[in-house]
Design an enzyme around this catalytic site. Structure first.
Site, PDB file in Angstrom:
ATOM      1  N   ASN A   1     -11.297  28.067 -22.449  1.00 24.93           N
ATOM      2  CA  ASN A   1      -9.840  28.091 -22.663  1.00 24.93           C
ATOM      3  C   ASN A   1      -9.223  29.110 -21.719  1.00 24.93           C
ATOM      4  O   ASN A   1      -9.668  30.266 -21.660  1.00 24.93           O
ATOM      5  CB  ASN A   1      -9.530  28.468 -24.122  1.00 24.93           C
ATOM      6  CG  ASN A   1      -8.039  28.416 -24.422  1.00 24.93           C
ATOM      7  OD1 ASN A   1      -7.264  29.208 -23.898  1.00 24.93           O
ATOM      8  ND2 ASN A   1      -7.642  27.485 -25.271  1.00 24.93           N
TER       9      ASN A   1
ATOM     10  N   SER B   1      -7.142  22.953 -24.054  1.00 24.15           N
ATOM     11  CA  SER B   1      -5.770  23.394 -24.242  1.00 24.15           C
ATOM     12  C   SER B   1      -5.533  23.393 -25.749  1.00 24.15           C
ATOM     13  O   SER B   1      -5.702  22.364 -26.404  1.00 24.15           O
ATOM     14  CB  SER B   1      -4.815  22.429 -23.539  1.00 24.15           C
ATOM     15  OG  SER B   1      -3.517  22.980 -23.505  1.00 24.15           O
ATOM     16  N   GLU B   2      -5.172  24.571 -26.302  1.00 24.78           N
ATOM     17  CA  GLU B   2      -5.234  24.708 -27.761  1.00 24.78           C
ATOM     18  C   GLU B   2      -4.177  23.890 -28.502  1.00 24.78           C
ATOM     19  O   GLU B   2      -4.234  23.777 -29.720  1.00 24.78           O
ATOM     20  CB  GLU B   2      -5.177  26.185 -28.173  1.00 24.78           C
ATOM     21  CG  GLU B   2      -3.864  26.904 -27.889  1.00 24.78           C
ATOM     22  CD  GLU B   2      -3.895  27.634 -26.544  1.00 24.78           C
ATOM     23  OE1 GLU B   2      -4.676  27.231 -25.665  1.00 24.78           O
ATOM     24  OE2 GLU B   2      -3.122  28.604 -26.388  1.00 24.78           O
ATOM     25  N   ASN B   3      -3.226  23.295 -27.767  1.00 25.97           N
ATOM     26  CA  ASN B   3      -2.301  22.396 -28.440  1.00 25.97           C
ATOM     27  C   ASN B   3      -2.927  21.031 -28.732  1.00 25.97           C
ATOM     28  O   ASN B   3      -2.261  20.164 -29.304  1.00 25.97           O
ATOM     29  CB  ASN B   3      -1.010  22.233 -27.630  1.00 25.97           C
ATOM     30  CG  ASN B   3      -1.257  21.801 -26.208  1.00 25.97           C
ATOM     31  OD1 ASN B   3      -2.154  22.292 -25.540  1.00 25.97           O
ATOM     32  ND2 ASN B   3      -0.462  20.856 -25.730  1.00 25.97           N
TER      33      ASN B   3
ATOM     34  N   SER C   1      -8.214  21.620 -33.304  1.00 28.93           N
ATOM     35  CA  SER C   1      -8.300  22.444 -32.109  1.00 28.93           C
ATOM     36  C   SER C   1      -8.769  23.863 -32.454  1.00 28.93           C
ATOM     37  O   SER C   1      -9.654  24.416 -31.789  1.00 28.93           O
ATOM     38  CB  SER C   1      -6.926  22.504 -31.436  1.00 28.93           C
ATOM     39  OG  SER C   1      -6.984  23.304 -30.278  1.00 28.93           O
TER      40      SER C   1
END
Lengths: 209, 234
Positions: free
Chosen positions: A23, A46-48, A88
Site C-alpha cells: 500500500n 488502494s484502501e478504498n 479492504s
C-alpha cells in the site's frame, strides 16, 4: 545535494520485493509506483477497495467509479480485484499487506509516527493510516528530514498527535535512510552528496551507530 | 416484491426525523448517494449525526448538508477536502468524531452483523484509544470499538433488481456495502433498476434483505481529482 522527491521515491522502491502486496500513501509514496524495478511483480492495494492499481487513465477515459485513495482517477489491470471498505481493511488489519510506504510529519527514535493532524491548524483526519501502521507487515516512512525552518522532524519524541506508537521500521528522508532499532535509530545510508556528519547534525533522534 | 419508489423524496418519506443518525456510503465523491443527500437537504431535517468516510466537498455530496447546517455531528476518517467543514469545526459549530477508516468500516459491518463490539490494534497509543477498554491478546494490546447501528443508511449502487439485490461498479463499492447493512432502514439509489432474474445471483454484492427502498435517477458522478497521462506518440 539531498535527494529530491523523485530520488526519495526511487530509493523507497528498493524496499519492494517480488510478489509483495503493498500500500502506497499519498504524496511522495505514490511516486514509488514509477520506480518498481523491471521484472518485479508488485501488486498495489488502494484502501478504498482495490488490489492491482493501474496508472492514470488517458485523457477522455477517466471513470468516476475508479479512483485511488487520494481520490485520483486511475485504471485497472488484468489482475485487478475490487472489494468493499470492510474487506479492504480486513486484509490490512489481518496482516496480508506486506508493506506500507507512507508520508510523515514527524517520526521518533522509537518508531512513533505522526502524520494526520496539527492541532488547531490542520484537521484533515487519519484516513486509513492508523489501520495501515497497525496492520501491515512493514512500515516505511518517506518524508523531508527537516521543517521549512530547518528543524529536525526525526525526533526523540513526536510533538504532534500520533498515528501509531512504535510502528515504523525504516525512515527514508531527503538526507538518508535509518532503521528503527533497540535504543534509537541506526544509519543505513546517506543520500548522495550528504555527509554522515551532516546527517547526524540534522537529526534530533538518538543515533546508535 | 417491488421496493421501488418514484423519487428520493418519496423513498425518504417517514424515514427522517430531527436528531437521527445516518450512515452514508461513498469514498470522497465516488459512489455517494447524491440524489438522497439532495432530497435530505430539501426535506430540512435537522441535528443529524452522519457517519461517512468523508464529508463531501464544498457544495457537493454531504457538503450540501453542512452548508445548510443540518448536521450536528460527523463521524468520519478524513475531511480534508471541505473548507466549510473545517470552518464549522474550528468555530465549534460542528461536532466531529474521527474514526480510523478501517475502524469506521468495521463498525458498520459489525453493527449490521449483530456484533456490538470488537477489538482492534488500530489506534492503540493514540488519542483514538483514550477512554476505550484495552485488552491484551497473545501479547499484543487491542482496544474495544463499538459496532454501529444507525436509524437510516443511504447508499449508492450501480444496479439493483426490484427486490433490492445490489451490484456495485469498481471502486464505487467502498463504504456502500457495509453502510447498507447497519441502518434500521436502508435506502439505495442506483443507476438502473432491472427486473428480477436479470442479475446473476452469483454476482450480487449486497443481498436485497438489507435494502428496504430503492430509487433510480440521473447521477452527476462528479470527479474530485481528474488525473490523466499523455498518450505516447505513435
Amino acid at each position: 545535494m539531498p535527494w529530491d522527491r523523485n530520488q526519495m521515491a526511487a530509493r523507497a522502491a528498493q524496499e519492494l520485493q517480488d510478489g509483495w502486496y503493498v500500500n502506497l500513501g499519498i504524496g511522495i509514496p505514490t511516486l514509488v509506483s514509477n520506480y518498481i524495478p523491471e521484472g518485479m511483480t508488485v501488486t498495489l492495494q488502494s484502501e478504498n477497495g482495490m488490489l492491482g492499481m493501474g496508472p492514470f487513465p488517458f485523457e477522455g477515459e477517466e471513470d468516476p467509479d475508479l479512483i485511488n485513495a487520494g481520490k485520483q482517477t486511475i485504471t485497472e489491470l488484468p489482475q485487478t480485484a475490487y472489494f468493499d471498505s470492510a474487506t479492504s481493511f480486513a486484509m490490512i488489519r489481518g496482516g496480508k499487506i506486506a508493506m506500507a510506504i507512507l508520508g510523515g510529519m514527524e517520526v521518533s527514535e522509537s518508531g512513533d509516527l505522526a502524520n494526520w493532524m496539527v492541532p488547531g491548524k490542520l484537521v484533515k483526519g487519519m484516513g486509513g493510516a492508523m489501520d495501515l501502521v497497525a496492520g501491515v507487515g512493514r512500515v516505511v516512512v518517506v518524508m523531508d528530514h527537516t521543517s521549512k525552518t530547518g528543524e529536525s522532524k526525526v525526533l526523540k519524541e513526536c510533538s504532534l498527535p500520533l498515528t501509531g506508537k512504535g510502528v515504523v521500521n525504516r525512515i527514508i528522508t531527503n538526507l538518508g535512510v535509518f532503521d528503527v532499532v533497540e535504543g534509537g535509530l541506526s544509519i543505513v545510508e546517506c543520500a548522495e552528496g550528504v555527509t554522515e556528519a551532516e546527517l547526524r547534525a540534522a537529526t534530533e533522534a538518538t543515533i546508535v551507530n | 416484491m417491488n421496493k421501488t419508489y418514484p423519487s428520493a423524496a418519496a423513498a425518504l418519506d417517514g424515514a427522517l426525523f430531527d436528531g437521527m443518525t445516518i450512515a452514508a456510503g461513498g469514498f470522497g465523491l465516488c459512489g455517494i448517494p447524491e440524489l438522497l443527500i439532495a432530497a435530505i437537504r430539501e426535506n430540512g431535517v435537522k441535528n443529524l449525526t452522519v457517519a461517512s468516510n468523508n464529508a463531501g466537498t464544498d457544495g457537493f455530496g454531504l457538503g450540501q448538508l453542512l452548508e445548510s447546517r443540518q448536521v450536528k455531528k460527523m463521524i468520519a476518517s478524513y475531511v480534508g477536502e471541505n473548507a466549510e467543514f473545517m470552518r464549522q469545526y474550528l468555530s465549534g459549530e460542528l461536532e466531529l468524531e474521527f474514526n480510523p477508516q478501517g475502524t469506521l468500516a468495521e463498525r458498520m459491518r459489525a453493527g449490521g452483523a449483530g456484533i456490538p463490539g470488537f477489538y482492534t490494534a488500530t489506534g492503540v497509543g493514540t488519542v483514538i484509544a483514550e477512554g476505550k477498554e484495552h485488552k491484551d491478546f497473545d501479547g499484543r494490546t487491542y482496544i474495544l470499538e463499538r459496532g454501529m447501528v444507525t436509524d437510516l443508511s443511504i447508499v449508492k449502487a450501480w444496479k439493483a433488481d426490484t427486490s433490492g439485490n445490489l451490484v456495485f461498479r469498481k471502486t464505487a463499492r467502498n463504504f456502500n456495502a457495509p453502510a447498507a447493512t447497519c441502518g434500521k432502514i436502508c435506502i439505495a439509489e442506483v443507476e438502473e433498476i432491472v427486473p428480477m432474474g436479470s442479475i446473476d445471483p452469483d454476482h450480487i454484492h449486497v443481498p436485497g434483505i438489507y435494502v428496504h427502498r430503492l430509487i433510480t435517477g440521473q447521477h452527476e458522478k462528479r470527479i474530485e481529482q481528474r488525473t490523466v497521462r499523455k498518450r505516447e506518440a505513435a
